[in-house]
Write a protein that holds these residues in place. Structure first.
Motif, PDB file in Angstrom:
ATOM      1  N   ASN A 230       0.829  -1.206   0.000  1.00 25.40           N
ATOM      2  CA  ASN A 230       0.000   0.000   0.000  1.00 25.40           C
ATOM      3  C   ASN A 230       0.866   1.259   0.000  1.00 25.40           C
ATOM      4  O   ASN A 230       0.605   2.208  -0.752  1.00 25.40           O
ATOM      5  N   LEU A 231       1.931   1.274   0.820  1.00 23.08           N
ATOM      6  CA  LEU A 231       2.793   2.458   0.890  1.00 23.08           C
ATOM      7  C   LEU A 231       3.612   2.624  -0.381  1.00 23.08           C
ATOM      8  O   LEU A 231       3.891   3.759  -0.803  1.00 23.08           O
ATOM      9  N   GLY A 233       2.520   1.902  -3.370  1.00 24.42           N
ATOM     10  CA  GLY A 233       1.595   2.573  -4.284  1.00 24.42           C
ATOM     11  C   GLY A 233       1.469   4.056  -3.969  1.00 24.42           C
ATOM     12  O   GLY A 233       1.425   4.899  -4.878  1.00 24.42           O
ATOM     13  N   ARG A 234       1.458   4.390  -2.698  1.00 21.37           N
ATOM     14  CA  ARG A 234       1.362   5.806  -2.327  1.00 21.37           C
ATOM     15  C   ARG A 234       2.631   6.569  -2.696  1.00 21.37           C
ATOM     16  O   ARG A 234       2.574   7.760  -3.047  1.00 21.37           O
ATOM     17  N   ALA A 235       3.782   5.895  -2.619  1.00 22.86           N
ATOM     18  CA  ALA A 235       5.031   6.553  -3.010  1.00 22.86           C
ATOM     19  C   ALA A 235       5.000   6.917  -4.489  1.00 22.86           C
ATOM     20  O   ALA A 235       5.529   7.975  -4.891  1.00 22.86           O
ATOM     21  N   PHE A 236       4.398   6.087  -5.304  1.00 22.28           N
ATOM     22  CA  PHE A 236       4.218   6.438  -6.712  1.00 22.28           C
ATOM     23  C   PHE A 236       3.178   7.533  -6.877  1.00 22.28           C
ATOM     24  O   PHE A 236       3.370   8.497  -7.621  1.00 22.28           O
ATOM     25  N   LEU A 237       2.024   7.382  -6.206  1.00 21.51           N
ATOM     26  CA  LEU A 237       0.934   8.341  -6.365  1.00 21.51           C
ATOM     27  C   LEU A 237       1.354   9.721  -5.893  1.00 21.51           C
ATOM     28  O   LEU A 237       1.068  10.735  -6.555  1.00 21.51           O
ATOM     29  N   ASP A 238       2.033   9.788  -4.754  1.00 24.75           N
ATOM     30  CA  ASP A 238       2.476  11.088  -4.237  1.00 24.75           C
ATOM     31  C   ASP A 238       3.558  11.709  -5.111  1.00 24.75           C
ATOM     32  O   ASP A 238       3.776  12.927  -5.055  1.00 24.75           O
ATOM     33  N   ASN A 239       4.200  10.889  -5.912  1.00 21.32           N
ATOM     34  CA  ASN A 239       5.234  11.393  -6.812  1.00 21.32           C
ATOM     35  C   ASN A 239       4.677  11.724  -8.191  1.00 21.32           C
ATOM     36  O   ASN A 239       5.438  11.950  -9.135  1.00 21.32           O
ATOM     37  N   GLY A 240       3.336  11.745  -8.297  1.00 22.12           N
ATOM     38  CA  GLY A 240       2.720  12.081  -9.570  1.00 22.12           C
ATOM     39  C   GLY A 240       2.721  10.940 -10.569  1.00 22.12           C
ATOM     40  O   GLY A 240       2.605  11.187 -11.774  1.00 22.12           O
TER      41      GLY A 240
END
Length: 315
Positions: A230-231, A233-240
């Motif tokens: 989950n984190l 995926g968030r590292a990608f999402l937060d990086n645009g």
């Protein structure tokens, strides 16, 4: 008085006549009465013996002392109660079986629908990074770009984290990353996850992607793995990088939808679709979330769920 006045010889004759009369009439009558009493007594004893030896015997041979309705013997109430209890238990068992059958049918239909929708999501993310539209019937629908989706499962692919910029990180960035200490405890897997979390929390998303990708690959069965995917995926999402984030969120939800961060991943999958401008797929993910996790939709993840709902218009 007459006998007293009669001569002695005459009195003797009269006494003899009386004695003869008694012998011929009185004695047989007394004997007959005694015989009748004995016969009645014997008959009563025989009937009592018959009732003891042959309880409930055929009425043709043993006349009952007391007549009554059918099934009125000493065991009638016990037998009736036992049969009634058996019938009641059979009725209860049949009702339970019918109820269980209905529950199994409902559960099977629900599980089939979820599996069909997951198949469509997996297909789209594995081939192009964006989940296809999910329909309750399991048939693929057209996306908002006009491309038809299929439900065929391709070979699974593992998303690859992005590397740093081609020119490489600056000296200042390298120094800042080195300043983040990696925990050293008895649980090496938890240490790796915690280090990736610290990198993500500090805003070093590419470094966090690398650390978390290494963690989930090395520890696929660790209790922290659901947090790690989950984190990541968030590292990608937060990086645009919403397109790269979506497969990780889907994979975490599909691996175990009862895991600690599975519901979070499904919501972040909807956010990834919103970032990609795919309203149709975002609404499908949100509907899946509300159906699978109704308690969380009104509890811990209520704010995030409502915020995502406000970003799209779902029918």
């Amino acid at each position: 008085m007459i006998l007293a006045k009669a001569p002695a010889r005459k009195r003797l004759a009269i006494y003899g006549a009386l004695a003869g009369l008694l012998l011929t009439s009185g004695v047989p009558a007394m004997a007959q009465d005694n015989d009748s009493s004995r016969i009645r007594k014997l008959e009563a004893e025989i009937r009592a013996l018959q009732r003891r030896v042959f309880p409930g015997g055929d009425g043709r041979y043993f006349e009952p002392e007391i007549s009554g309705p059918a099934n009125s013997g000493p065991n009638a109430s016990t037998q009736t109660t036992a049969v009634t209890d058996i019938l009641a238990r059979l009725d209860a068992l049949e009702a339970s079986i019918q109820s269980l059958t209905r529950q199994v049918e409902v559960t099977t239909n629900t599980q089939t629908g979820i599996e069909q929708r997951l198949a469509v999501l997996e297909n789209a993310t594995a081939t192009g990074g964006a989940p296809a539209a999910l329909l309750p019937s399991g048939n693929a629908g057209a996306s908002n770009t006009g491309t038809a989706a299929t439900t065929t499962r391709p070979a699974a692919t593992t998303p690859t984290p992005t590397s740093a910029a081609a020119t490489g990180p600056s000296a200042e960035r390298l120094a800042a990353v080195r300043a983040i200490a990696k925990p050293q405890t008895d649980d090496a897997g938890d240490d790796d996850y915690s280090y990736g979390f610290r990198l993500w929390e500090a805003g070093f998303y590419p470094e966090a992607q690398q650390a978390l990708a290494a963690f989930v690959e090395k520890y696929p069965d660790h209790w922290r793995t659901t947090y790690g995917r989950n984190l990541l995926g968030r590292a990608f999402l937060d990086n645009g990088q919403a397109r790269e984030a979506a497969p990780w969120f889907l994979k975490n939800y599909q691996a175990d939808n009862d895991a600690a961060r599975a519901p979070d991943s499904l919501l972040y999958l909807a956010e990834s679709m919103i970032e990609l401008g795919d309203t149709n797929r975002a609404c499908i993910a949100l509907a899946e979330f509300s159906e699978t996790y109704p308690a969380l939709a009104t509890g811990r993840l209520s704010d995030q769920y409502q915020a995502s709902r406000r970003k799209v218009s779902c029918s």
